[in-house]
Every structure is written in C-alpha cells, then in structure tokens.
Enzyme design. Structure first.
Site: not given
Ligand code: ADP
Ligand code: MG
Length: 389
Positions: A35, A196, A346, A369
């Site tokens: 960043r 989620k 992230g 976000g």
């Molecule tokens: P980003 O930060 O890219 O927006 P998220 O925070 O929504 O992504 O999700 C990332 C998390 O989702 C990671 O910690 C990963 O371990 C978890 N994750 C991905 N697939 C699964 C799964 N099948 N079961 C449980 N957790 C998962």
């Molecule tokens: Mg995340």
C-alpha cells in the site's frame, strides 16, 4: 470524471494527502509495503510539481486514543527508503505542535502525520477535527481508495472543507472498476469465492447484471449446494441464505457456474487426510475445503476465453497448502488469460502475491471492502464527495 490531482496547480502549496498506509506491522517493521508503494505515484507527482505533501492515514484499529502499537513510525521508516527523500514524521495529526512543525518545515520531502484513528473524531467525522485538519493545508488529495467506503474526518470531512481532488491511485481504482462494470470487453467472466455468501450476495446480484459468466468457488459454493438439496457434510454453509441462493440460481441460469468436484477432509488443518469427490457425493462427516481438479479445468476454459475478468475471494482454504491448488489454478489461469483482469479482496490478493503473479494482473485493488461496495453499485462517500472536473 473526478477532478484529478493533475488538475491542481499545487506549486509551493501545502497539500494534505489522505493515503491508505494501513499496512501490517510486526515488531516495529512493515511486513507488507504494497500500500505504501501504491501511493508513490501521487506523492512523486506532487513533489515533481513543487508541492509540499502532508500525508495522513489510519493504521490498525486503535480506540480513538494514542496507542504505541499503532504509531506511524515504522511506516515513516519504510516510506523514507522507498521515496529516497526526507520524511518528517510528526507525533500528532493536529494541534499547536503540528501547526508549528509545519511552519518550521523547510519544505523538503514530505511530512507524515500521526495515525488519524488516535482521534475519536476521525470515525465520527467530527467537524472540529476536520476543521483542524483542513487548516493545515491549501489543497486536499484523496488517494485512499481502501478507506473510501467510510465517511470519516480525513476522507469526507476534509474534502468538504478544501479544494479536493483524486490522487493517481484513486483514479486508477475508479478507472478499472468502471471499465469492468460499465463497458467490459466481452466475454466478461466474474470469479467469486471466499468464506461468506452473505457478504457477497449484493456483489453476485450486481455482477449478474453485467457478467456473461459467474464462476463460484470457496465456501460460498456450499450454500448453493445445500439449496440444491445436496449432502454437504460439515462444509461451511449459511442456512439463512438458501432461498436467496435459489433465487440467484434461477435468475442466472447457466451463467452461474458451480464447482463439479471438491476436495474434502475431516478437518481444516495441515496434513488432514483428504480426497476429491463429486459435489453431490460429499460424505456426511467431511467438509469441502477446495475446488477439485475437474472444476479447475472447467473454470480454466471459461477464464481462457474471457476478455475481462473480475475476481474476488479464494477458491479454497489456500492458507493450507493441501487446499490451495484450486486458488493456484485459478490464479495462473487469470495470469495467462491475456484478459483485462481486476482482482480485489485482501485474501485473493494475498493468494496472487504468494505466487508472485501480481505483475500479470491488470489491476490489483488496494481496497477489499471498498472494491466490493463499488461493484455492488453503492456510492462510496469518499469518492462521492470529490468534485467532478
Ligand atoms: P477476500 O479477502 O479475498 O475478499 P474472503 O475474506 O471473503 O476473501 O474469504 C477468504 C477466506 O475464505 C480464506 O480465509 C479462506 O480460507 C476461506 N475459505 C475459502 N474456501 C473455503 C472453504 N471451502 N471452507 C472454509 N473456508 C474457506
Ligand atoms: Mg478477507
């Protein structure tokens, strides 16, 4: 088009620059300076114009009061190395000592103010704090896309009080996200994963308006499988969203592409015994932790054919090597696609960095976000407040 820092005549002027220096710090050292690097174009531009940049950012989540854990000193040290110019770090963001230090400043290099979240007024967009900040400078530049979804004193408050413009990074973020959302070159393939569904429902909804194909991976997929009536074992699921998932699948038809196989294990841990099974045959006591090889191959075909890609959220628990293959496969496919690719989130960005493929993406968003809210079509207060050219 938002007014740009390039539209300003900033020679000799003090410019308050809201940057996003919210970086990870461990034992007094910045452990990921991405960043800080991404803010350099704006800082260097201002320096080349003969302006006097005064930088401000938040760091971590201090509770509205000074906290030695979150001082900006490690950031100042790293910025000094990257910039090769003097960085005057002050121990406050407003107040008489700041006013005095700025008067005494010889104008070489930049000034870095203390963590904005040491002040309770920051997150409340307190008028008094915004007045004090605005009084420090002649102009305001917002380069903190990652904080643009928050109406705080250093984002919206100051922009309401000074002639304001977008910095180079802010402009780049808006340009790429707009390109994806408003006039994507087709086929436009969106990839969504992560933990989620509830966080990303609005994003799925919005991407269904524009994307030709939506590939779903990560834990998110299991809410859809549960909605289809499959056994999903102990996989992560959000039961409150089954109806919503059904509705989205009906709306999307075959534009929504779900995994066909998954890697399952008895526990989410390194070395757990795992196997790959079709999505409709998950054993009752197992949890799905990654997309399987057939799914990777299926997604690769879509990705290879894309001209535009938006990706948010890993395909599996990529933090554990055994469950990182799906995310790796997708990352490589995006890197090799030749498409205009925008990656946000992230954890997705961390996955790209882990493979050293960040230079192969067209744009990596600095705002997790913020980029999701932007894609959802929400108005980000930090951007809305900036004047049009
Ligand atoms: P980003 O930060 O890219 O927006 P998220 O925070 O929504 O992504 O999700 C990332 C998390 O989702 C990671 O910690 C990963 O371990 C978890 N994750 C991905 N697939 C699964 C799964 N099948 N079961 C449980 N957790 C998962
Ligand atoms: Mg995340």
């Amino acid at each position: 088009m938002k007014r740009s820092v390039r539209d300003f005549d900033s020679r000799g002027k003090r410019v308050l620059v809201r940057v996003d220096f919210n970086v990870p710090v461990k034992d007094g050292e910045v452990t990921d300076d991405t960043r800080i690097r991404r803010a350099l174009p704006t800082i260097n531009y201002l320096l080349s114009e003969g302006a006097r940049p005064v930088l401000i950012s938040h760091l971590g989540r201090p509770k509205g009061e000074p906290d030695p854990k979150y001082v900006m000193d490690p950031v100042a040290a790293r910025l000094r190395e990257l910039l090769g110019q003097p960085v005057v770090k002050l121990d406050a963001a407003v107040g008489p000592e700041v006013v005095e230090a700025l008067e005494d400043w010889d104008g070489e290099g930049v000034v870095l103010l203390e963590n904005s979240r040491f002040y309770p007024g920051e997150t409340k967009k307190d008028p008094g704090l915004a007045d004090q900040l605005a009084s420090l400078a002649d102009l305001y530049v917002d380069d903190a896309f990652g904080a643009a979804h928050r109406a705080h004193a250093t984002t919206v408050g100051v922009a309401e009080r000074l002639p304001a413009a977008a910095g180079r990074l802010m402009e780049e973020e808006i340009e790429y996200l707009d390109q994806v959302l408003e006039h994507p070159e087709r086929p436009f393939v969106a990839i969504l994963g992560g933990a989620k569904v509830s966080d990303k429902l609005g994003v799925i909804e919005s991407l269904l308006q524009t994307a030709d194909t939506l590939l779903i991976g990560g834990a998110m997929g299991f809410t859809f499988f549960e909605a289809l009536g499959y056994e999903i074992g102990d996989s992560l699921v959000e039961d409150d969203y089954l109806e919503e998932a059904k509705r989205l699948m009906e709306e999307a038809g075959d534009r929504l592409v779900l995994p066909v196989d998954v890697v399952v294990a008895g526990a989410m841990e390194e070395g757990a015994e795992s196997e790959t099974v079709p999505v409709d045959s998950i054993p009752p006591s197992k949890m799905g932790l990654d997309i399987g090889p057939e799914t990777v191959a299926l997604f690769e075909v879509h990705i290879a054919g894309a001209s535009t890609i938006f990706w948010n959220g890993p395909m599996g628990v990529f933090e554990i090597d055994d469950f990182a293959k799906g995310t790796e496969g997708v990352t490589r496919a995006v890197a090799e696609s030749g498409a205009t690719s925008v990656v946000g989130g992230g954890d997705s960005v961390a996955a790209v960095n882990k493979l050293g493929l960040e230079d192969r993406m067209s744009h990596i968003s600095t705002g997790g976000g913020a980029s999701l809210e932007y894609v959802e079509g929400k108005e980000l207060p930090g951007i809305a407040v900036l004047p049009e050219e």
